[in-house]
Design a protein around this motif. Sequence first.
Motif, PDB file in Angstrom:
ATOM      1  N   LEU A  15      -7.387  72.954   6.402  1.00 16.06           N
ATOM      2  CA  LEU A  15      -6.031  72.470   6.553  1.00 16.06           C
ATOM      3  C   LEU A  15      -5.647  71.539   5.423  1.00 16.06           C
ATOM      4  O   LEU A  15      -4.523  71.560   4.921  1.00 16.06           O
ATOM      5  N   ILE A  16      -6.593  70.693   5.004  1.00 14.38           N
ATOM      6  CA  ILE A  16      -6.322  69.815   3.867  1.00 14.38           C
ATOM      7  C   ILE A  16      -6.021  70.630   2.633  1.00 14.38           C
ATOM      8  O   ILE A  16      -5.089  70.354   1.883  1.00 14.38           O
ATOM      9  N   SER A  17      -6.830  71.673   2.390  1.00 13.48           N
ATOM     10  CA  SER A  17      -6.604  72.515   1.218  1.00 13.48           C
ATOM     11  C   SER A  17      -5.238  73.178   1.293  1.00 13.48           C
ATOM     12  O   SER A  17      -4.526  73.280   0.301  1.00 13.48           O
ATOM     13  N   ALA A  18      -4.881  73.637   2.497  1.00 16.45           N
ATOM     14  CA  ALA A  18      -3.587  74.282   2.665  1.00 16.45           C
ATOM     15  C   ALA A  18      -2.449  73.285   2.428  1.00 16.45           C
ATOM     16  O   ALA A  18      -1.439  73.602   1.807  1.00 16.45           O
ATOM     17  N   ALA A  19      -2.638  72.059   2.931  1.00 20.08           N
ATOM     18  CA  ALA A  19      -1.602  71.039   2.743  1.00 20.08           C
ATOM     19  C   ALA A  19      -1.447  70.699   1.273  1.00 20.08           C
ATOM     20  O   ALA A  19      -0.336  70.554   0.765  1.00 20.08           O
ATOM     21  N   ALA A  20      -2.563  70.557   0.575  1.00 17.09           N
ATOM     22  CA  ALA A  20      -2.495  70.255  -0.851  1.00 17.09           C
ATOM     23  C   ALA A  20      -1.839  71.396  -1.611  1.00 17.09           C
ATOM     24  O   ALA A  20      -1.039  71.177  -2.521  1.00 17.09           O
ATOM     25  N   ALA A  21      -2.174  72.620  -1.234  1.00 15.23           N
ATOM     26  CA  ALA A  21      -1.563  73.781  -1.882  1.00 15.23           C
ATOM     27  C   ALA A  21      -0.060  73.812  -1.632  1.00 15.23           C
ATOM     28  O   ALA A  21       0.730  74.118  -2.516  1.00 15.23           O
ATOM     29  N   ALA A  22       0.326  73.460  -0.398  1.00 11.21           N
ATOM     30  CA  ALA A  22       1.747  73.432  -0.075  1.00 11.21           C
ATOM     31  C   ALA A  22       2.470  72.389  -0.912  1.00 11.21           C
ATOM     32  O   ALA A  22       3.572  72.618  -1.419  1.00 11.21           O
ATOM     33  N   LEU A  23       1.848  71.233  -1.069  1.00  8.02           N
ATOM     34  CA  LEU A  23       2.462  70.189  -1.881  1.00  8.02           C
ATOM     35  C   LEU A  23       2.570  70.616  -3.337  1.00  8.02           C
ATOM     36  O   LEU A  23       3.557  70.350  -3.997  1.00  8.02           O
TER      37      LEU A  23
ATOM     38  N   ARG B  59       6.663  70.153   6.084  1.00  9.75           N
ATOM     39  CA  ARG B  59       7.093  68.776   6.258  1.00  9.75           C
ATOM     40  C   ARG B  59       5.923  67.804   6.205  1.00  9.75           C
ATOM     41  O   ARG B  59       4.758  68.169   6.353  1.00  9.75           O
ATOM     42  N   ILE B  60       6.252  66.546   5.941  1.00  8.80           N
ATOM     43  CA  ILE B  60       5.316  65.440   6.059  1.00  8.80           C
ATOM     44  C   ILE B  60       5.719  64.648   7.293  1.00  8.80           C
ATOM     45  O   ILE B  60       6.900  64.350   7.491  1.00  8.80           O
ATOM     46  N   ARG B  61       4.742  64.308   8.104  1.00  4.68           N
ATOM     47  CA  ARG B  61       4.994  63.443   9.259  1.00  4.68           C
ATOM     48  C   ARG B  61       4.384  62.086   8.939  1.00  4.68           C
ATOM     49  O   ARG B  61       3.193  61.972   8.643  1.00  4.68           O
ATOM     50  N   ALA B  62       5.215  61.052   8.952  1.00  8.44           N
ATOM     51  CA  ALA B  62       4.785  59.723   8.531  1.00  8.44           C
ATOM     52  C   ALA B  62       5.233  58.688   9.547  1.00  8.44           C
ATOM     53  O   ALA B  62       6.172  58.906  10.311  1.00  8.44           O
ATOM     54  N   ALA B  63       4.547  57.546   9.568  1.00 12.85           N
ATOM     55  CA  ALA B  63       4.973  56.402  10.360  1.00 12.85           C
ATOM     56  C   ALA B  63       5.642  55.395   9.435  1.00 12.85           C
ATOM     57  O   ALA B  63       5.181  55.172   8.311  1.00 12.85           O
ATOM     58  N   VAL B  64       6.731  54.793   9.910  1.00 11.50           N
ATOM     59  CA  VAL B  64       7.515  53.860   9.102  1.00 11.50           C
ATOM     60  C   VAL B  64       7.693  52.554   9.870  1.00 11.50           C
ATOM     61  O   VAL B  64       7.968  52.565  11.078  1.00 11.50           O
ATOM     62  N   LEU B  65       7.531  51.427   9.166  1.00 15.31           N
ATOM     63  CA  LEU B  65       7.783  50.101   9.724  1.00 15.31           C
ATOM     64  C   LEU B  65       8.991  49.473   9.034  1.00 15.31           C
ATOM     65  O   LEU B  65       9.216  49.693   7.845  1.00 15.31           O
ATOM     66  N   PHE B  66       9.736  48.665   9.808  1.00 13.58           N
ATOM     67  CA  PHE B  66      10.982  48.071   9.310  1.00 13.58           C
ATOM     68  C   PHE B  66      10.900  46.550   9.335  1.00 13.58           C
ATOM     69  O   PHE B  66      10.751  45.930  10.397  1.00 13.58           O
TER      70      PHE B  66
ATOM     71  N   GLY C 176       8.214  45.327  13.654  1.00 10.25           N
ATOM     72  CA  GLY C 176       8.390  46.388  12.666  1.00 10.25           C
ATOM     73  C   GLY C 176       9.103  47.619  13.173  1.00 10.25           C
ATOM     74  O   GLY C 176       9.260  48.590  12.420  1.00 10.25           O
ATOM     75  N   ALA C 177       9.532  47.622  14.458  1.00 12.96           N
ATOM     76  CA  ALA C 177      10.265  48.764  15.030  1.00 12.96           C
ATOM     77  C   ALA C 177       9.661  50.087  14.562  1.00 12.96           C
ATOM     78  O   ALA C 177      10.317  50.889  13.903  1.00 12.96           O
ATOM     79  N   PRO C 178       8.387  50.373  14.874  1.00  5.87           N
ATOM     80  CA  PRO C 178       7.739  51.577  14.322  1.00  5.87           C
ATOM     81  C   PRO C 178       8.418  52.873  14.741  1.00  5.87           C
ATOM     82  O   PRO C 178       8.794  53.049  15.903  1.00  5.87           O
ATOM     83  N   HIS C 179       8.575  53.764  13.778  1.00  2.34           N
ATOM     84  CA  HIS C 179       9.163  55.081  14.000  1.00  2.34           C
ATOM     85  C   HIS C 179       8.294  56.154  13.345  1.00  2.34           C
ATOM     86  O   HIS C 179       7.619  55.893  12.342  1.00  2.34           O
ATOM     87  N   VAL C 180       8.339  57.356  13.886  1.00  2.00           N
ATOM     88  CA  VAL C 180       7.773  58.526  13.227  1.00  2.00           C
ATOM     89  C   VAL C 180       8.879  59.209  12.450  1.00  2.00           C
ATOM     90  O   VAL C 180       9.965  59.481  12.989  1.00  2.00           O
ATOM     91  N   ALA C 181       8.624  59.466  11.178  1.00  2.23           N
ATOM     92  CA  ALA C 181       9.583  60.166  10.316  1.00  2.23           C
ATOM     93  C   ALA C 181       9.078  61.572  10.036  1.00  2.23           C
ATOM     94  O   ALA C 181       7.916  61.757   9.699  1.00  2.23           O
ATOM     95  N   VAL C 182       9.942  62.554  10.185  1.00  2.00           N
ATOM     96  CA  VAL C 182       9.630  63.936   9.814  1.00  2.00           C
ATOM     97  C   VAL C 182      10.386  64.227   8.518  1.00  2.00           C
ATOM     98  O   VAL C 182      11.629  64.318   8.515  1.00  2.00           O
ATOM     99  N   ILE C 183       9.634  64.353   7.433  1.00  2.00           N
ATOM    100  CA  ILE C 183      10.210  64.438   6.086  1.00  2.00           C
ATOM    101  C   ILE C 183      10.107  65.885   5.604  1.00  2.00           C
ATOM    102  O   ILE C 183       8.992  66.404   5.413  1.00  2.00           O
ATOM    103  N   PRO C 184      11.207  66.577   5.401  1.00  4.13           N
ATOM    104  CA  PRO C 184      11.156  67.989   5.010  1.00  4.13           C
ATOM    105  C   PRO C 184      10.641  68.155   3.588  1.00  4.13           C
ATOM    106  O   PRO C 184      10.949  67.369   2.695  1.00  4.13           O
ATOM    107  N   LEU C 185       9.847  69.208   3.398  1.00  3.04           N
ATOM    108  CA  LEU C 185       9.348  69.540   2.066  1.00  3.04           C
ATOM    109  C   LEU C 185      10.096  70.710   1.448  1.00  3.04           C
ATOM    110  O   LEU C 185       9.874  71.054   0.290  1.00  3.04           O
ATOM    111  N   LYS C 186      10.970  71.337   2.210  1.00 10.47           N
ATOM    112  CA  LYS C 186      11.718  72.480   1.690  1.00 10.47           C
ATOM    113  C   LYS C 186      13.205  72.237   1.855  1.00 10.47           C
ATOM    114  O   LYS C 186      13.616  71.493   2.738  1.00 10.47           O
TER     115      LYS C 186
END
Length: 366
Positions: free
Chosen positions: A11-19, A343-350, A356-366
Motif C-alpha cells: 500500500l505504501i508503494s502504491a501510495a507513493a506511486a500515486a503521488l 486523496r490524502i487524509r490528514a488531521a488538522v489543528l487550529f 486545537g479544534a481537531p478536524h480530519v481533512a480529506v485532501i483531493p489529489l485529482k
Amino acid sequence: MCFPISCSRALISAAAAALCAVPVMVAAGNAEAASEIALTPMKLSGEFLGKKKKDVATDLSGFACMAAKGGSRTCIAVNDENKNAQFVTIEADQMTVGQPVTLIGDAPDKQTLGKPPKKLDCSAGPGKYGDLDGEGVTFSAPYFYVVGSHGCSRNTNEFRLGSFILSQIRVDDSGQPVKDAVQNTYRVSDILKHAGKAAKSFGKDLKTAHGLNIEGIAADGDRLWFGLRAPLQKDSAFLVAAGVEDLFAAGHDRSKAKPIAPVRIALGGLGIRDLAVLPDKRLLVLAGATEGPELAFRVFIADPDDGSTRELGTLPTVTGTVGDEQVTGKAEGITVLDIDADRIRAAVLFDALPNGAPHVAVIPLK
C-alpha cells in the motif's frame, strides 16, 4: 516510513506511486482551480494544557505522528506558550490527549548543545528566557523533533532565548519516552544565519522588519526541513535544510555544516504554517498569511529537490467559542493519517481555538 492506519508495504508503494503521478507545477495563479477541502470534527478525549494549570490550551501550533500500530498511532502536539509538548493518541476519528513532556526549564540549560545566538536585532532587546514558542513537530524514528519559532517575539519584539531551541525526544517502539529522552540544541540558529537571502531577516522584528520565523518542520531521514512563515522572496516561501548529525553533535561548538542555499517554493504569496513528509519524500505544505489579517489557509504539495509546487485545495473557515467570543481558528498543525491514489487524509489543528479544534481533512489529489 509507514503512513496508512492499516499499513502494508504494497500500500505504501502504491501510495507513493500515486503521488508520483500527481503533477507538480508552480502554484502561483492557480488558486481558482483548487477545490475546498472537506473537514470533519474529530472526537476529543482529555484536554491540552494551557499556560496556566487550569487553562485549556488555545494555542496549538503543530503536531506529528508515528506510524500506526493496531489501528492506533502515537503523536506529539505542541503549543506556543508552554515549556512542554503533549503526547496524543489518534484512533480512527478519536483524538485522546495524553501526558506532557517537559522540553525546557525556566532558565538556560548547560546541557543544551551548541551556543546561544548572539547579535540579534530584536528591537526591544533581550527579555526573559521565556517559553519554547513551539511551532512545529515531526517524527523520524526513534525521535520526535519540536522546533521553536527562532524569531523575535511577535507582539513585544523581544529576544527570548527559549524560542531558539530545537528539541529531540527519543521514544521506544511503542511511542513511550525513554529515560533522559529530551536533548536540546541551539544550532538551528547557526543554520539560519547562513541561509542565503533568508538570513538577512534572522533576528529582526516580525511585524515591522519582515523578520524570520519558523512555523513548520519535516524530517526526511537524517535531514530536517524547516519551513519559514517569513520572510518571502518574490512571493515565494523558504525551506531551509539541516542535518540531524550536525545539529545534535556532542559539545558546544557551533554548527560546522557548510551553508546550503534555501529552497524557494511558490505558495501564492503565503508563508509556511506547517509541513508533513509524504511517502515519496515530497512535502505537504499548510500555508497562510505571513503577517497582518489572516487569509484563507491553503494546502500544497512541494518538491524540496527542485522547489516545484502544486496547490491541492483551500481549508474552510473553522470557528469556535473562547469565553464569550466567537473566534476564527488559524490552521497551524497538519499530519498525514493515510493516503491513496485519490486523496490524502490528514488531521488538522487550529490555533486560537480550545484544544486545537481537531478536524480530519480529506485532501483531493485529482
